[in-house]
Every structure is written in C-alpha cells, then in structure tokens.
Design an enzyme around this catalytic site. Structure first.
Site, PDB file in Angstrom:
ATOM      1  N   ASP A 182      18.874  37.924  70.976  1.00 39.75           N
ATOM      2  CA  ASP A 182      17.732  38.838  71.045  1.00 39.75           C
ATOM      3  C   ASP A 182      16.517  38.270  70.318  1.00 39.75           C
ATOM      4  O   ASP A 182      15.383  38.398  70.782  1.00 39.75           O
ATOM      5  CB  ASP A 182      18.104  40.207  70.474  1.00 39.75           C
ATOM      6  CG  ASP A 182      19.240  40.854  71.247  1.00 39.75           C
ATOM      7  OD1 ASP A 182      19.023  41.202  72.421  1.00 39.75           O
ATOM      8  OD2 ASP A 182      20.338  40.971  70.687  1.00 39.75           O
ATOM      9  N   ASP A 196      11.650  41.792  72.127  1.00 36.61           N
ATOM     10  CA  ASP A 196      12.643  41.952  73.187  1.00 36.61           C
ATOM     11  C   ASP A 196      13.315  43.299  72.928  1.00 36.61           C
ATOM     12  O   ASP A 196      14.220  43.396  72.104  1.00 36.61           O
ATOM     13  CB  ASP A 196      13.662  40.820  73.152  1.00 36.61           C
ATOM     14  CG  ASP A 196      14.735  40.978  74.220  1.00 36.61           C
ATOM     15  OD1 ASP A 196      14.415  41.457  75.320  1.00 36.61           O
ATOM     16  OD2 ASP A 196      15.894  40.629  73.941  1.00 36.61           O
ATOM     17  N   GLU A 198       8.685  42.349  76.561  1.00 38.95           N
ATOM     18  CA  GLU A 198       9.290  42.183  77.876  1.00 38.95           C
ATOM     19  C   GLU A 198       9.213  43.493  78.655  1.00 38.95           C
ATOM     20  O   GLU A 198       9.435  44.567  78.101  1.00 38.95           O
ATOM     21  CB  GLU A 198      10.751  41.757  77.728  1.00 38.95           C
ATOM     22  CG  GLU A 198      11.393  41.387  79.047  1.00 38.95           C
ATOM     23  CD  GLU A 198      12.766  40.778  78.849  1.00 38.95           C
ATOM     24  OE1 GLU A 198      12.846  39.564  78.619  1.00 38.95           O
ATOM     25  OE2 GLU A 198      13.742  41.526  78.908  1.00 38.95           O
TER      26      GLU A 198
END
Length: 173
Positions: A141, A8, A69
């Site tokens: 996160d 991420d 992502e």
C-alpha cells in the site's frame, strides 16, 4: 522543489507516500507508511481515523500537492462502497488542509511508473524501490502511494512542458 503526497485509499489499510520533486525533475523519497485502520469499533470511526491521521501527516510534512487513486469498480458492491467512503475521508483531509487533490486511475499510475498499465504489485514495488533508491521490500500500500505521487510528478512535468491540460490528452471519439 515541490513536495507531493500520494494516497492509496483503502477501508482497512491506506497507503501514504511523500516525495520531493526538484526543479530539474529529480525525485527524492521523504516518507511512506500505511495507516492500518481495521481495528476500530465501527466503520465511521475508521473513516475518522483516516481523516485525522492524514491531517497529522500533512501537518508534519507540508506537501504542496496531493494525488490519489481513483476508485475502480470492484466485483463486490459493499467493498466498492467502503473503498469510496475511505477515499472520500482521505480527499476531505487533504482539502481541509488547503491542498488541491489530483486523481489518477490505477492504469495511469502503473503506466507512469512501470511502463505498462497492466503491471502487477510486485513490479510496482520493485520500480518504486529503483526510482527512489529504497533498499529492502516495500509494503504494497505504501509502494502504491509512492507510485501515485510519482505518477503525478511525471504528469505535472509533462503538462508544464507541453502546455496541454491533462483532460485534453485523450482523443475524444
């Protein structure tokens, strides 16, 4: 068994999560954490730290696949550019280790983990804990990184079963 690295990306904190996927589809937590990179003197040094630390993590855990992502369009152009650069540093770190990177939109990740693409961070954190049997609160996160890895595990499993490439899943109009 396949080991998957989830990332991420962030310009101040990058979430990292690693899971194992057994041949029967069972998921197991391996490692997770957040690279806190806000203390460097310059932004290019932050990018170098993302690259270097991810290379160390990859070397230590040996993932076979990676998922990251996709960048979403933020309201602030400067933030979006920095996020894109952090993501680029992460992608380069993974590719430099000979691992293919798979990309997922945030809504795809939430859909795979929670069941709705509009889930909030608390719902994602809760489901990651449930799916992987983790106790206690997860840092956001790191939870997102584990969610990305899980989304990739589910997607690759579906592709193997159905035999249709992911790019063909959506109907074109």
């Amino acid at each position: 068994m396949t080991r998957i690295l989830g990332i991420d990306p962030g310009s101040q904190r990058t979430g990292v999560g690693i899971i194992d996927v057994a041949d029967n589809g069972a998921l197991a937590h391996v490692w997770h954490g957040a690279l806190v990179i806000g203390g460097e003197a310059t932004f290019p040094l932050r990018l170098k730290r993302i690259f270097d630390e991810l290379c160390v993590i990859i070397g230590a855990h040996g993932p076979a696949e990676a998922a990251i992502e996709r960048v979403f369009m933020a309201r602030n152009a400067d933030s979006a550019l920095k996020l894109g650069q952090a993501r680029g540093a992460a992608v380069c770190a993974v590719v430099s280790q000979g691992i293919v990177v798979h990309e997922y939109a945030a809504t795809e990740v939430k859909q795979a983990v929670v069941g709705t693409g509009r889930a909030d961070k608390t719902q994602v954190q809760h489901m990651i804990g449930m799916i992987l049997g983790l106790k206690g609160p997860l840092q956001a996160d790191a939870a997102d990184a584990l969610a990305i890895a899980i989304a990739h595990a589910h997607t690759r499993s579906s592709i193997e079963r159905v035999g249709i490439p992911r790019t063909a899943w959506r109907r074109r109009r």
